[in-house]
Scaffold this motif. Structure first.
Motif, PDB file in Angstrom:
ATOM      1  N   ASP A 204       0.811  -1.220   0.000  1.00 22.01           N
ATOM      2  CA  ASP A 204       0.000   0.000   0.000  1.00 22.01           C
ATOM      3  C   ASP A 204       0.841   1.265   0.000  1.00 22.01           C
ATOM      4  OD1 ASP A 204      -2.425  -1.383   0.004  1.00 22.01           O
ATOM      5  OD2 ASP A 204      -2.335  -1.662   2.185  1.00 22.01           O
ATOM      6  N   GLY A 205       2.119   1.155   0.241  1.00 25.05           N
ATOM      7  CA  GLY A 205       3.011   2.310   0.258  1.00 25.05           C
ATOM      8  C   GLY A 205       4.441   1.853   0.172  1.00 25.05           C
ATOM      9  N   ASP A 206       5.372   2.770   0.414  1.00 31.78           N
ATOM     10  CA  ASP A 206       6.795   2.452   0.352  1.00 31.78           C
ATOM     11  C   ASP A 206       7.240   1.819   1.664  1.00 31.78           C
ATOM     12  OD1 ASP A 206       6.806   3.494  -2.174  1.00 31.78           O
ATOM     13  OD2 ASP A 206       7.625   5.442  -1.577  1.00 31.78           O
ATOM     14  N   THR A 207       6.619   0.669   2.010  1.00 29.60           N
ATOM     15  CA  THR A 207       6.939  -0.038   3.246  1.00 29.60           C
ATOM     16  C   THR A 207       7.290  -1.482   2.923  1.00 29.60           C
ATOM     17  OG1 THR A 207       4.701  -0.871   3.691  1.00 29.60           O
ATOM     18  CG2 THR A 207       5.195   1.395   4.380  1.00 29.60           C
ATOM     19  N   SER A 208       7.790  -2.206   3.921  1.00 30.81           N
ATOM     20  CA  SER A 208       8.144  -3.620   3.730  1.00 30.81           C
ATOM     21  C   SER A 208       6.964  -4.547   3.983  1.00 30.81           C
ATOM     22  CB  SER A 208       9.301  -3.990   4.663  1.00 30.81           C
ATOM     23  OG  SER A 208       8.934  -3.765   6.017  1.00 30.81           O
ATOM     24  N   ASP A 209       5.786  -3.990   4.159  1.00 25.96           N
ATOM     25  CA  ASP A 209       4.578  -4.804   4.367  1.00 25.96           C
ATOM     26  C   ASP A 209       4.076  -5.280   3.010  1.00 25.96           C
ATOM     27  OD1 ASP A 209       2.375  -6.064   5.366  1.00 25.96           O
ATOM     28  OD2 ASP A 209       1.236  -4.218   5.775  1.00 25.96           O
ATOM     29  N   HIS A 210       4.703  -6.338   2.502  1.00 27.72           N
ATOM     30  CA  HIS A 210       4.394  -6.867   1.176  1.00 27.72           C
ATOM     31  C   HIS A 210       3.438  -8.045   1.279  1.00 27.72           C
ATOM     32  CE1 HIS A 210       8.706  -5.412  -0.059  1.00 27.72           C
ATOM     33  NE2 HIS A 210       7.892  -4.416   0.240  1.00 27.72           N
ATOM     34  N   ARG A 211       2.637  -8.238   0.268  1.00 23.60           N
ATOM     35  CA  ARG A 211       1.740  -9.384   0.195  1.00 23.60           C
ATOM     36  C   ARG A 211       1.663  -9.842  -1.264  1.00 23.60           C
ATOM     37  NH1 ARG A 211      -1.152  -4.769   1.161  1.00 23.60           N
ATOM     38  NH2 ARG A 211      -2.570  -4.104  -0.517  1.00 23.60           N
ATOM     39  N   PRO A 212       1.394 -11.117  -1.486  1.00 25.37           N
ATOM     40  CA  PRO A 212       1.308 -11.608  -2.870  1.00 25.37           C
ATOM     41  C   PRO A 212       0.216 -10.878  -3.643  1.00 25.37           C
ATOM     42  CG  PRO A 212       1.491 -13.433  -1.334  1.00 25.37           C
ATOM     43  CD  PRO A 212       1.252 -12.208  -0.508  1.00 25.37           C
ATOM     44  N   PHE A 213       0.545 -10.519  -4.871  1.00 20.96           N
ATOM     45  CA  PHE A 213      -0.417  -9.834  -5.743  1.00 20.96           C
ATOM     46  C   PHE A 213      -1.561 -10.768  -6.105  1.00 20.96           C
ATOM     47  CE2 PHE A 213      -1.585  -9.029 -10.261  1.00 20.96           C
ATOM     48  CZ  PHE A 213      -2.250  -7.826 -10.076  1.00 20.96           C
ATOM     49  N   SER A 214      -2.769 -10.206  -6.123  1.00 19.73           N
ATOM     50  CA  SER A 214      -3.974 -10.933  -6.523  1.00 19.73           C
ATOM     51  C   SER A 214      -4.138 -12.233  -5.736  1.00 19.73           C
ATOM     52  CB  SER A 214      -3.942 -11.230  -8.024  1.00 19.73           C
ATOM     53  OG  SER A 214      -5.199 -11.698  -8.482  1.00 19.73           O
ATOM     54  N   GLY A 215      -3.889 -12.151  -4.433  1.00 15.66           N
ATOM     55  CA  GLY A 215      -4.107 -13.301  -3.575  1.00 15.66           C
ATOM     56  C   GLY A 215      -3.150 -14.455  -3.823  1.00 15.66           C
ATOM     57  N   GLY A 216      -2.026 -14.206  -4.419  1.00 14.17           N
ATOM     58  CA  GLY A 216      -1.034 -15.258  -4.647  1.00 14.17           C
ATOM     59  C   GLY A 216      -1.311 -16.134  -5.848  1.00 14.17           C
ATOM     60  N   ARG A 217      -2.157 -15.653  -6.764  1.00 15.60           N
ATOM     61  CA  ARG A 217      -2.521 -16.494  -7.911  1.00 15.60           C
ATOM     62  C   ARG A 217      -1.501 -16.443  -9.053  1.00 15.60           C
ATOM     63  NH1 ARG A 217      -8.731 -15.008  -8.915  1.00 15.60           N
ATOM     64  NH2 ARG A 217      -8.025 -12.952  -8.234  1.00 15.60           N
ATOM     65  N   PHE A 218      -0.304 -15.895  -8.754  1.00 16.32           N
ATOM     66  CA  PHE A 218       0.758 -15.884  -9.761  1.00 16.32           C
ATOM     67  C   PHE A 218       2.031 -16.552  -9.239  1.00 16.32           C
ATOM     68  CE2 PHE A 218      -2.069 -12.648 -11.303  1.00 16.32           C
ATOM     69  CZ  PHE A 218      -1.961 -12.723 -12.675  1.00 16.32           C
ATOM     70  N   LYS A 219       1.920 -17.318  -8.147  1.00 17.35           N
ATOM     71  CA  LYS A 219       3.094 -17.941  -7.560  1.00 17.35           C
ATOM     72  C   LYS A 219       3.256 -19.366  -8.066  1.00 17.35           C
ATOM     73  CE  LYS A 219       4.006 -17.210  -3.243  1.00 17.35           C
ATOM     74  NZ  LYS A 219       3.906 -17.138  -1.775  1.00 17.35           N
ATOM     75  N   GLY A 220       4.499 -19.820  -8.154  1.00 18.21           N
ATOM     76  CA  GLY A 220       4.787 -21.178  -8.587  1.00 18.21           C
ATOM     77  C   GLY A 220       6.241 -21.315  -8.988  1.00 18.21           C
ATOM     78  N   LYS A 221       6.594 -22.471  -9.539  1.00 17.95           N
ATOM     79  CA  LYS A 221       7.974 -22.706  -9.966  1.00 17.95           C
ATOM     80  C   LYS A 221       8.167 -22.220 -11.386  1.00 17.95           C
ATOM     81  CE  LYS A 221       8.994 -26.434  -6.751  1.00 17.95           C
ATOM     82  NZ  LYS A 221       9.540 -27.802  -6.571  1.00 17.95           N
ATOM     83  N   PHE A 222       7.960 -20.927 -11.528  1.00 15.68           N
ATOM     84  CA  PHE A 222       8.155 -20.238 -12.808  1.00 15.68           C
ATOM     85  C   PHE A 222       8.383 -18.773 -12.466  1.00 15.68           C
ATOM     86  CE2 PHE A 222       3.697 -21.451 -12.045  1.00 15.68           C
ATOM     87  CZ  PHE A 222       3.198 -20.242 -11.594  1.00 15.68           C
ATOM     88  N   ASN A 223       8.607 -17.975 -13.463  1.00 18.49           N
ATOM     89  CA  ASN A 223       8.923 -16.567 -13.250  1.00 18.49           C
ATOM     90  C   ASN A 223       7.864 -15.689 -13.893  1.00 18.49           C
ATOM     91  OD1 ASN A 223      11.591 -17.008 -12.006  1.00 18.49           O
ATOM     92  ND2 ASN A 223      12.097 -17.842 -14.008  1.00 18.49           N
ATOM     93  N   ILE A 224       7.415 -14.681 -13.146  1.00 22.55           N
ATOM     94  CA  ILE A 224       6.396 -13.744 -13.609  1.00 22.55           C
ATOM     95  C   ILE A 224       6.963 -12.327 -13.543  1.00 22.55           C
ATOM     96  CG2 ILE A 224       4.088 -12.811 -13.261  1.00 22.55           C
ATOM     97  CD1 ILE A 224       3.981 -15.685 -14.015  1.00 22.55           C
ATOM     98  N   GLY A 225       6.744 -11.571 -14.629  1.00 20.81           N
ATOM     99  CA  GLY A 225       7.121 -10.161 -14.636  1.00 20.81           C
ATOM    100  C   GLY A 225       8.308  -9.896 -15.547  1.00 20.81           C
ATOM    101  N   PRO A 226       8.408  -8.631 -15.957  1.00 19.97           N
ATOM    102  CA  PRO A 226       7.563  -7.467 -15.668  1.00 19.97           C
ATOM    103  C   PRO A 226       6.168  -7.559 -16.316  1.00 19.97           C
ATOM    104  CG  PRO A 226       9.753  -6.779 -16.352  1.00 19.97           C
ATOM    105  CD  PRO A 226       9.610  -8.222 -16.692  1.00 19.97           C
ATOM    106  N   PHE A 227       5.369  -6.504 -16.095  1.00 18.81           N
ATOM    107  CA  PHE A 227       3.961  -6.563 -16.429  1.00 18.81           C
ATOM    108  C   PHE A 227       3.466  -5.170 -16.811  1.00 18.81           C
ATOM    109  CE2 PHE A 227       4.704  -5.790 -12.015  1.00 18.81           C
ATOM    110  CZ  PHE A 227       3.896  -4.718 -11.725  1.00 18.81           C
TER     111      PHE A 227
END
Length: 761
Positions: A204-227
């Protein structure tokens, strides 16, 4: 260069072992494995190879591979020590010289790197690689003195020991790429997530409070980005390992309102297994720009575009040689009609540098964003958030580790000059040809100008505020009834000034945003300046004996130069800018005078008459067969004589020195602008010495002076193939100061000069 499991201390202990190996063993080295590891960008593995697997010592080629590997992962001091110790042991080896040169560039000692390359005498090393390295050293040698436009700092509250890069702000959220694990293998230039399983995260800002984008529906043993977001679609780069060491990059899209990898589809841009990555879009979403290694390009990864049609996306079209090089062009982003991208093929600091060009791809608009945004490391993922601030990504040391996100803010720069405009009226009627004088509160004259037929006058003034006076200088008593109005940028009256008892109109120059002030560029003498001669007369040339003030003015009446007529009405203006039309005003007290323009032999070229403002104008005649037309440094079309040797003023040198003075750099910057304004222009740049010293010594000294000027010009982005640099020694003095003639220091200094001649346009 990127994240790796071995910590820096561990790698440095490896470099100590490498030093010992280098000093103790001398047998022929076998570089096949090291070269392959380097080609795969497994830089830390190269270091391990030389300490664990490599048993035959270090040859010059090994030193270079090892030095470059250390540099790529940020071990700059260790790489520099290795290269320096190798150079002390074998100073004539070209590979070691090249290794030390590259280490010096990373260290920021660009001048040392530049001059070190002179020590390579083996003709087999006079290759494109050496040519490009010499160009880079020359570029950086000049860039290091640039005054920084920006303040740069890492987002320390945002970055983590993981990789964070390619920040994008969408609906107030920070969306970015980040790796979840680490690996000791550096990533590809165009696949930042190789072996690290990069995914998308948000905050939500320039902080270290990170969370997976879109509820983590882009995670796995592959690479995503840039976008990128475009209208109702979310586009992203997807990379999955097809086989060990073989990754294919594709562009996929999904619904932007509910993005998910499970609903994504490949964007059909081209048939065949070619890498396609890093999408960015025009505002209307009908044009995509992306990076690809499609066949027929200029090098590794090039930038292409496709247009959306009724039947789908058009076949990709290469953006061309203005943008693409033999290197890699990646991470494009369209922002407000400008294309930002990263490249390791254009002249730069090393690694990937960020560049910008207008969307219509004009070569003269392509520019490096310079330090501190760019560095010897990889700089990419540019995002501009305002006119003077934004973000970018870099793997430079000094932040949390790996790829990190940095913020930049532009430093405030005051404008050079501002334009003050006004109107003089007498009893409500504008009065022309009245001299207006601008003074400070102490009465010092700052500038003078004449009013035009509408009573309008202009002054250039520096940006500092203060109290000023304007006075109308006129013998006519009616001037005491004058009124002066300051005007806004559209010529509308905005402030009436009241005169004191002495006829001074006093006003205060307010803040920089004052409503009646315009900002303008201050005109400087062009390199094509010349001397203009003339003569005033009543009926026939020579019938004048008065000493009359004559002004060279702009069409608006601002006085650019002034002089006075001498016997028989002759006058002369020096350092005149080549223009198609010139305006003059002669303060003759109302006498109807004529004016003649003279050539260098004082022969009449043309007799001028006065216009309705009492001013003279002169249109220069040209013989097209003997002239060359081109744009000067101010983008004004000028015409000069063909094959004319043009002296660059103020390019003087101290005795026995080839170092450029600051005044010389100012003049060379004008020549740089001329070359940028005329893309096909090629020039010969010649430097000269005075007659003191031996002829051979002077020839070598002048060659160094020519090369120093060449390096300065090339350092500002000019193709070195457009400049022929020649040292002419003492053979072409401009005065009589030759061997055996006693001359003053000032007379000798005039011969220590640099000239240019146009070879083709």
């Amino acid at each position: 260069m990127k994240s790796f499991k071995k910590n820096v201390q561990g790698l440095r202990s490896l470099t100590v072992a490498v030093m010992c190996l280098m000093l103790c063993l001398t047998s022929m080295g076998q570089q096949k494995k090291a070269k392959e590891l380097f080609r795969q960008k497994k830089f830390s593995a190269v270091i391990e190879h030389y300490t664990r697997d490599f048993k035959q010592g270090l040859e010059p080629a090994d030193v270079r591979i090892l030095t470059k590997s250390m540099l790529r992962i940020g071990l700059v001091p260790d790489a520099l020590e290795l290269a320096q110790r190798s150079y002390l042991d074998r100073p004539a080896e070209p590979e070691i010289i090249l290794a030390l040169c590259e280490a010096l560039i990373y260290e920021g000692d660009y001048a040392a790197a530049y001059y070190l390359l002179d020590e390579i005498v083996d003709p087999s090393y006079k290759t494109d690689e050496l040519y490009l390295l010499a160009q880079q050293a020359a570029v950086l040698k000049e860039w290091q003195n640039r005054e920084s436009e920006y303040d740069v700092s890492p987002l320390n509250g945002f970055n983590t020991p993981k990789n964070e890069f390619s920040l994008y702000i969408h609906n107030g959220k920070r969306i970015f790429c980040s790796s979840q694990s680490k690996d000791d293998v550096a990533q590809e230039l165009y696949d930042r997530g190789k072996k690290e399983y990069t995914s998308l995260w948000e905050a939500d800002g320039d902080t270290s409070d990170h969370r997976p984008f879109s509820g983590g529906r882009f995670k796995g043993k592959f690479n995503i980005g840039p976008f990128a977001f475009s209208k109702d679609k979310f586009y992203f780069t997807f990379s999955e390992e097809l086989s060990p060491g073989n990754n294919l990059l594709q562009i996929l899209s999904t619904d932007a309102s509910d993005p998910s990898l499970s609903t994504a589809e490949v964007v059909p841009l081209f048939d065949g297994e070619y890498n396609m990555a890093h999408p960015t879009f025009s505002p209307d979403g009908n044009r995509i720009i992306f990076s690809s290694d499609l066949p027929g390009g200029y090098g590794g990864m090039d930038l292409y575009y496709s247009v959306k049609t009724i039947s789908g996306w058009s076949s990709p079209i290469n953006l061309g040689e203005v943008v693409n090089t033999a290197g890699n062009e990646v991470f494009p982003r369209l922002i407000d009609g400008q294309l930002y991208f990263s490249s390791n093929g254009h002249p730069g600091y090393g690694g990937l540098d960020i560049f910008v060009v207008t969307d219509d791809m004009h070569r003269e608009d392509l520019r490096n964003l310079y330090a501190p945004i760019n560095s010897p490391f990889d700089d990419f993922g540019y995002l501009r958030t305002g006119e003077s601030s934004g973000y970018f990504s870099s793997n430079r040391p000094g932040s949390a580790g790996g790829d990190d996100i940095f913020m930049y803010q532009k430093k405030k720069v005051k404008p050079d000059m501002r334009l003050i405009s006004g109107i003089l009226e007498i009893e409500g009627i504008p009065r022309k040809n009245v001299k207006m004088v601008l003074t400070d509160k102490e009465g010092n004259i700052l500038e003078q100008a004449y009013t035009d037929m509408y009573g309008v006058f202009y002054f250039n003034r520096d940006p500092e505020g203060g109290e000023f006076n304007i006075k109308a200088v006129e013998d006519d008593e009616s001037v005491k009834k004058a009124a002066v109005f300051l005007t806004d940028s559209k010529g509308n009256k905005s402030q009436k000034l009241v005169a004191d008892a002495e006829g001074n109109f006093t006003f205060e120059l307010l803040a920089l945003d004052d409503y009646y002030i315009d900002y303008i560029d201050v005109e400087d003498n062009t390199l094509f300046a010349f001397t203009m001669k003339g003569q005033l007369f009543r009926s026939s040339p020579g019938d004048m004996d008065e000493n009359i003030e004559i002004n060279l003015i702009t069409e608006r009446g601002i006085i650019k130069k002034d002089t006075r007529s001498t016997d028989f009405g002759y006058f002369q203006f020096n350092d005149v800018v080549p223009e198609d039309r010139y305006w003059f005003f002669a303060d003759a007290g109302g006498q109807p005078l004529k004016m003649a323009i003279l050539d260098e032999n004082d022969m009449i070229v043309k007799i001028l008459d006065q216009d309705e403002n009492g001013r003279y104008y002169y249109d220069r005649p040209f013989d097209e067969g003997q002239m060359i037309s081109l744009y000067n440094e101010d983008m004004e079309l000028v015409t000069i004589a063909a094959d004319q040797a043009i002296n660059i003023p103020n390019i003087f040198y101290d005795l026995n020195s080839y170092q450029l003075k600051d005044s010389a750099k100012v003049e060379l910057e004008k020549l740089i602008d001329i070359l940028k304004n005329n893309e096909d222009l090629k020039i010969e740049l010649s430097s000269h010495t005075d007659s003191r010293g031996g002829a051979r010594y002077n020839e070598e000294l002048s060659s160094k002076r020519a090369r120093e000027a060449w390096a300065f010009i090339v350092g500002h982005g000019i193709d070195p193939k457009r400049i022929v640099a020649i040292g002419r020694g003492e053979d072409e003095p401009v005065n009589s100061c030759i061997d055996g003639v006693n001359c003053t220091e000032q007379e000798h200094a005039i011969n220590r000069r640099t000239e240019f001649r146009i070879l083709s346009n």
